[in-house]
Write a protein that holds these residues in place. Structure first.
Motif, PDB file in Angstrom:
ATOM      1  N   GLU A 109       0.846  -1.203   0.000  1.00  0.00           N
ATOM      2  CA  GLU A 109       0.000   0.000   0.000  1.00  0.00           C
ATOM      3  C   GLU A 109       0.878   1.248   0.000  1.00  0.00           C
ATOM      4  OE1 GLU A 109      -2.997   0.184   3.116  1.00  0.00           O
ATOM      5  OE2 GLU A 109      -3.491  -1.907   2.625  1.00  0.00           O
ATOM      6  N   ALA A 110       1.901   1.221   0.846  1.00  0.00           N
ATOM      7  CA  ALA A 110       2.818   2.376   0.924  1.00  0.00           C
ATOM      8  C   ALA A 110       3.572   2.541  -0.394  1.00  0.00           C
ATOM      9  CB  ALA A 110       3.795   2.182   2.082  1.00  0.00           C
ATOM     10  N   PHE A 111       3.950   1.418  -0.990  1.00  0.00           N
ATOM     11  CA  PHE A 111       4.649   1.488  -2.282  1.00  0.00           C
ATOM     12  C   PHE A 111       3.750   2.120  -3.349  1.00  0.00           C
ATOM     13  CE2 PHE A 111       5.361  -0.478  -6.464  1.00  0.00           C
ATOM     14  CZ  PHE A 111       6.623   0.032  -6.744  1.00  0.00           C
ATOM     15  N   PHE A 112       2.507   1.618  -3.443  1.00  0.00           N
ATOM     16  CA  PHE A 112       1.581   2.200  -4.431  1.00  0.00           C
ATOM     17  C   PHE A 112       1.420   3.704  -4.175  1.00  0.00           C
ATOM     18  CE2 PHE A 112      -0.850  -2.037  -5.339  1.00  0.00           C
ATOM     19  CZ  PHE A 112       0.077  -2.351  -6.332  1.00  0.00           C
ATOM     20  N   ALA A 113       1.294   4.059  -2.905  1.00  0.00           N
ATOM     21  CA  ALA A 113       1.108   5.490  -2.587  1.00  0.00           C
ATOM     22  C   ALA A 113       2.322   6.303  -3.041  1.00  0.00           C
ATOM     23  CB  ALA A 113       0.880   5.659  -1.080  1.00  0.00           C
ATOM     24  N   SER A 114       3.499   5.694  -2.980  1.00  0.00           N
ATOM     25  CA  SER A 114       4.709   6.445  -3.348  1.00  0.00           C
ATOM     26  C   SER A 114       4.867   6.590  -4.867  1.00  0.00           C
ATOM     27  CB  SER A 114       5.953   5.756  -2.767  1.00  0.00           C
ATOM     28  OG  SER A 114       6.232   4.566  -3.494  1.00  0.00           O
ATOM     29  N   VAL A 115       4.301   5.661  -5.640  1.00  0.00           N
ATOM     30  CA  VAL A 115       4.450   5.744  -7.101  1.00  0.00           C
ATOM     31  C   VAL A 115       3.203   6.308  -7.798  1.00  0.00           C
ATOM     32  CG1 VAL A 115       6.214   3.939  -7.311  1.00  0.00           C
ATOM     33  CG2 VAL A 115       3.782   3.302  -7.388  1.00  0.00           C
ATOM     34  N   ALA A 116       2.063   6.302  -7.105  1.00  0.00           N
ATOM     35  CA  ALA A 116       0.820   6.786  -7.725  1.00  0.00           C
ATOM     36  C   ALA A 116       0.942   8.256  -8.080  1.00  0.00           C
ATOM     37  CB  ALA A 116      -0.345   6.571  -6.765  1.00  0.00           C
ATOM     38  N   GLU A 117       0.290   8.623  -9.179  1.00  0.00           N
ATOM     39  CA  GLU A 117       0.262  10.037  -9.577  1.00  0.00           C
ATOM     40  C   GLU A 117      -1.163  10.536  -9.386  1.00  0.00           C
ATOM     41  OE1 GLU A 117       1.695  10.708 -13.545  1.00  0.00           O
ATOM     42  OE2 GLU A 117       3.519   9.563 -13.166  1.00  0.00           O
ATOM     43  N   PRO A 118      -1.407  11.237  -8.296  1.00  0.00           N
ATOM     44  CA  PRO A 118      -2.788  11.672  -8.040  1.00  0.00           C
ATOM     45  C   PRO A 118      -3.293  12.576  -9.170  1.00  0.00           C
ATOM     46  CG  PRO A 118      -1.331  12.161  -6.178  1.00  0.00           C
ATOM     47  CD  PRO A 118      -0.458  11.725  -7.306  1.00  0.00           C
ATOM     48  N   VAL A 119      -4.542  12.400  -9.556  1.00  0.00           N
ATOM     49  CA  VAL A 119      -5.154  13.302 -10.538  1.00  0.00           C
ATOM     50  C   VAL A 119      -6.371  13.946  -9.877  1.00  0.00           C
ATOM     51  CG1 VAL A 119      -4.408  12.144 -12.671  1.00  0.00           C
ATOM     52  CG2 VAL A 119      -6.461  11.363 -11.493  1.00  0.00           C
ATOM     53  N   SER A 120      -6.640  15.199 -10.246  1.00  0.00           N
ATOM     54  CA  SER A 120      -7.721  15.905  -9.545  1.00  0.00           C
ATOM     55  C   SER A 120      -9.072  15.271  -9.874  1.00  0.00           C
ATOM     56  CB  SER A 120      -7.716  17.386  -9.915  1.00  0.00           C
ATOM     57  OG  SER A 120      -7.740  17.509 -11.311  1.00  0.00           O
ATOM     58  N   GLU A 121      -9.227  14.831 -11.119  1.00  0.00           N
ATOM     59  CA  GLU A 121     -10.480  14.175 -11.485  1.00  0.00           C
ATOM     60  C   GLU A 121     -10.149  12.959 -12.353  1.00  0.00           C
ATOM     61  OE1 GLU A 121     -14.487  14.965 -14.140  1.00  0.00           O
ATOM     62  OE2 GLU A 121     -12.846  16.407 -14.177  1.00  0.00           O
ATOM     63  N   VAL A 122     -10.611  11.797 -11.932  1.00  0.00           N
ATOM     64  CA  VAL A 122     -10.351  10.585 -12.718  1.00  0.00           C
ATOM     65  C   VAL A 122     -11.354  10.538 -13.877  1.00  0.00           C
ATOM     66  CG1 VAL A 122     -10.370   8.060 -12.673  1.00  0.00           C
ATOM     67  CG2 VAL A 122      -9.402   9.333 -10.757  1.00  0.00           C
ATOM     68  N   ARG A 123     -10.855  10.817 -15.064  1.00  0.00           N
ATOM     69  CA  ARG A 123     -11.743  10.927 -16.225  1.00  0.00           C
ATOM     70  C   ARG A 123     -11.506   9.805 -17.230  1.00  0.00           C
ATOM     71  NH1 ARG A 123     -11.275  13.944 -20.262  1.00  0.00           N
ATOM     72  NH2 ARG A 123      -9.178  14.538 -19.617  1.00  0.00           N
ATOM     73  N   THR A 124     -10.246   9.483 -17.459  1.00  0.00           N
ATOM     74  CA  THR A 124      -9.928   8.547 -18.539  1.00  0.00           C
ATOM     75  C   THR A 124      -9.414   7.214 -17.989  1.00  0.00           C
ATOM     76  OG1 THR A 124      -7.589   9.075 -18.762  1.00  0.00           O
ATOM     77  CG2 THR A 124      -9.135  10.558 -19.875  1.00  0.00           C
ATOM     78  N   SER A 125      -9.255   6.283 -18.933  1.00  0.00           N
ATOM     79  CA  SER A 125      -8.731   4.972 -18.565  1.00  0.00           C
ATOM     80  C   SER A 125      -7.247   5.034 -18.201  1.00  0.00           C
ATOM     81  CB  SER A 125      -8.964   3.979 -19.715  1.00  0.00           C
ATOM     82  OG  SER A 125     -10.217   3.364 -19.573  1.00  0.00           O
ATOM     83  N   GLU A 126      -6.579   6.080 -18.596  1.00  0.00           N
ATOM     84  CA  GLU A 126      -5.204   6.291 -18.126  1.00  0.00           C
ATOM     85  C   GLU A 126      -5.232   6.761 -16.675  1.00  0.00           C
ATOM     86  OE1 GLU A 126      -2.452   8.636 -20.590  1.00  0.00           O
ATOM     87  OE2 GLU A 126      -1.733   9.596 -18.750  1.00  0.00           O
ATOM     88  N   ASP A 127      -6.078   7.766 -16.388  1.00  0.00           N
ATOM     89  CA  ASP A 127      -6.157   8.318 -15.023  1.00  0.00           C
ATOM     90  C   ASP A 127      -6.384   7.238 -13.975  1.00  0.00           C
ATOM     91  OD1 ASP A 127      -6.036  10.771 -16.284  1.00  0.00           O
ATOM     92  OD2 ASP A 127      -8.188  11.193 -16.107  1.00  0.00           O
ATOM     93  N   VAL A 128      -7.329   6.329 -14.266  1.00  0.00           N
ATOM     94  CA  VAL A 128      -7.721   5.318 -13.274  1.00  0.00           C
ATOM     95  C   VAL A 128      -6.504   4.549 -12.770  1.00  0.00           C
ATOM     96  CG1 VAL A 128      -9.028   3.171 -12.925  1.00  0.00           C
ATOM     97  CG2 VAL A 128      -9.907   4.913 -14.441  1.00  0.00           C
ATOM     98  N   ILE A 129      -5.663   4.135 -13.721  1.00  0.00           N
ATOM     99  CA  ILE A 129      -4.556   3.260 -13.352  1.00  0.00           C
ATOM    100  C   ILE A 129      -3.388   4.062 -12.781  1.00  0.00           C
ATOM    101  CG2 ILE A 129      -2.975   1.464 -14.191  1.00  0.00           C
ATOM    102  CD1 ILE A 129      -5.979   0.697 -14.309  1.00  0.00           C
ATOM    103  N   VAL A 130      -3.062   5.146 -13.467  1.00  0.00           N
ATOM    104  CA  VAL A 130      -1.923   5.954 -13.020  1.00  0.00           C
ATOM    105  C   VAL A 130      -2.171   6.493 -11.604  1.00  0.00           C
ATOM    106  CG1 VAL A 130      -0.673   8.097 -13.500  1.00  0.00           C
ATOM    107  CG2 VAL A 130      -1.148   6.504 -15.349  1.00  0.00           C
TER     108      VAL A 130
END
Ligand code: FAD
Ligand code: UDP
Length: 376
Positions: A121-142
């Motif tokens: 969980e901590a690893f995902f949090a460190s690599v995740a790129e938060p987006v202000s609004e999840v709109r696309t299929s890229e946003d969801v995963i990134v």
């Protein structure tokens, strides 16, 4: 033709969408139904058949049943027994076969780490790129697992599957695949997961085996709609085709299936292997895992996505939804024609969602509540 010969419903398409309506209308409401399909078989895209080697295959690609709806499961259980089956998929990434959905073992195998769930969980949090609004299929995963994992598992697979970049597709496409921090390697987490014990085609045969249901195969509805008498139509083909594409064609994605039989008992460790980054195909399915069939040989299917061919996938994007909306508005001017199903309503629906949608339509047409209908 005498009035008594009139069909109460002309149903276009013998897949789940059309067959549920036919079955309920005939057996609950005593309606006379004609179900027409231009293909030479019932079952729509869920059709299964024994190939030349005697192996049960799904002609239009692997169909795995899963649902959270007790009502849908109980409804279908009237027509089939089930074989318990939990679907598992591996992705071939960096030369290794790892679980997809991404889970704890995926990461530890790929990176040679020994994370616990908590550490992951901590690893995902460190690599995740938060987006202000999840709109696309890229946003969801990134936004969940960052760019590196997105590129290894999702970017190229999606480009192959849809001919579009994930940034050009609605979030709901890749959101179908969860990300886990535990070791659960099942593809679905639905409450009910099972395969029809004797196959889908047998299930459809039992649904449609009713004295009030007539079936006409190898027939485009346009060849009979003006000849045979009917009161109302339920249409489950592509909605734009019904209206002669008067606003232009709705885009669909198709797939070419290449079947291969090998004279060995088993080839893959699990039913499906996804190939995000190599080869022109997206995934390879070995049917015996799904069906439980015992056989000396085994058949696999390779999926090559393409624009040409039968319409299999509506493409979830805002402009396509807007075009669909125009057709839907037009459809409201045809009160005697009802649209349902994956193509009839241009929705990226699984089988259980189509069954639920058709049960709802049937209840509406009959003026009863859906809960009164499913097991009546
Ligand atoms: P269809 O099954 O497409 O039936 C529509 C029917 O209408 C067709 O038989 C067609 O021939 C007929 N028709 C169209 N136009 C005409 C006409 N003019 N005249 C006469 N007949 C006509 N769902 C899951 O739940 N699990 C899965 O694992 C899964 N895997 C899938 C894999 C692939 C490759 C694909 C393409 C789909 C998958 N699905 C899966 C989705 C599933 O196939 C659909 O949800 C379901 O089959 C839709 O049923 P339907 O009746 O709406 O449409
Ligand atoms: N997907 C991906 N990599 C995978 C699996 C899925 O990129 O290994 C994406 C891809 O865009 C795919 C979507 O997630 O179309 C939904 O996957 P699913 O397995 O539900 O597709 P389906 O069975 O409907 O073809």
């Amino acid at each position: 033709m005498r009035r008594s010969m009139e069909f109460d419903y002309l149903i276009v398409g013998a897949g789940f969408a059309g067959s549920v309506i036919a079955e309920r209308m005939a057996s609950v409401f005593d309606k006379r139904v004609l179900i027409v399909d231009k293909r030479p078989h019932i079952g729509g895209n869920a059709y299964d058949v024994h190939d030349d080697s005697g192996i049960l295959i799904h002609k239009y690609g692997p169909h795995i049943f899963h649902t959270n709806s007790r009502q849908v499961f109980d409804y279908l259980s009237q027509f089939t027994e089930w074989r318990p089956y939990q679907h598992r998929v591996r992705a071939n990434v960096d030369g290794q076969l790892v679980p997809i959905p991404i889970n704890l073992d995926t990461i530890n195998t790929l990176y040679g780490t020994s994370f616990t769930s908590h550490e992951l969980e901590a690893f995902f949090a460190s690599v995740a790129e938060p987006v202000s609004e999840v709109r696309t299929s890229e946003d969801v995963i990134v936004a969940k697992v960052g760019r590196a994992l997105y590129e290894k598992f999702f970017r190229n697979y999606t480009r192959k599957q849809w001919g579009l970049d994930p940034s050009e597709l609605d979030a709901k496409v890749t959101a179908r695949v969860p990300v886990r921090t535990n070791r659960d390697d099942r593809y679905f987490d639905d409450v009910y997961q099972a395969m029809p014990k004797h196959g889908y085609t047998r299930l459809f045969e039992r649904m449609l085996d009713h004295p009030k249901i007539s079936i006409l195969l190898n027939t485009d509805y346009r060849d009979v709609e003006g000849i045979l008498p009917w009161k109302e139509m339920v249409y489950t083909g592509p909605i734009d085709a019904y209206f002669d594409q008067c606003y232009g064609p709705l885009p669909y994605r198709s797939i070419q299936f290449r079947f291969e039989t090998q004279h060995v008992k088993q080839v893959q460790p699990v039913a499906v292997i996804n190939w995000p980054n190599d080869h022109p195909w997206t995934r390879v399915t070995e049917f015996k895992h799904l069906t439980g069939q015992e056989h000396e040989s085994t058949t696999l299917v390779y999926e090559y996505p393409t624009d040409a061919g039968d319409p299999y996938y509506p493409i979830p994007r805002a402009d396509n939804a807007a075009l669909y909306e125009r057709y839907r508005t037009l459809s409201q001017e045809r009160p005697g024609v009802h649209f349902t199903g994956r193509l009839g309503t241009y929705r990226y629906y699984n089988m259980d969602q189509v069954v639920a949608q058709s049960l709802a339509l049937c209840a509406r047409l009959a003026g009863v509540r859906r809960s009164e209908l499913a097991l009546a």
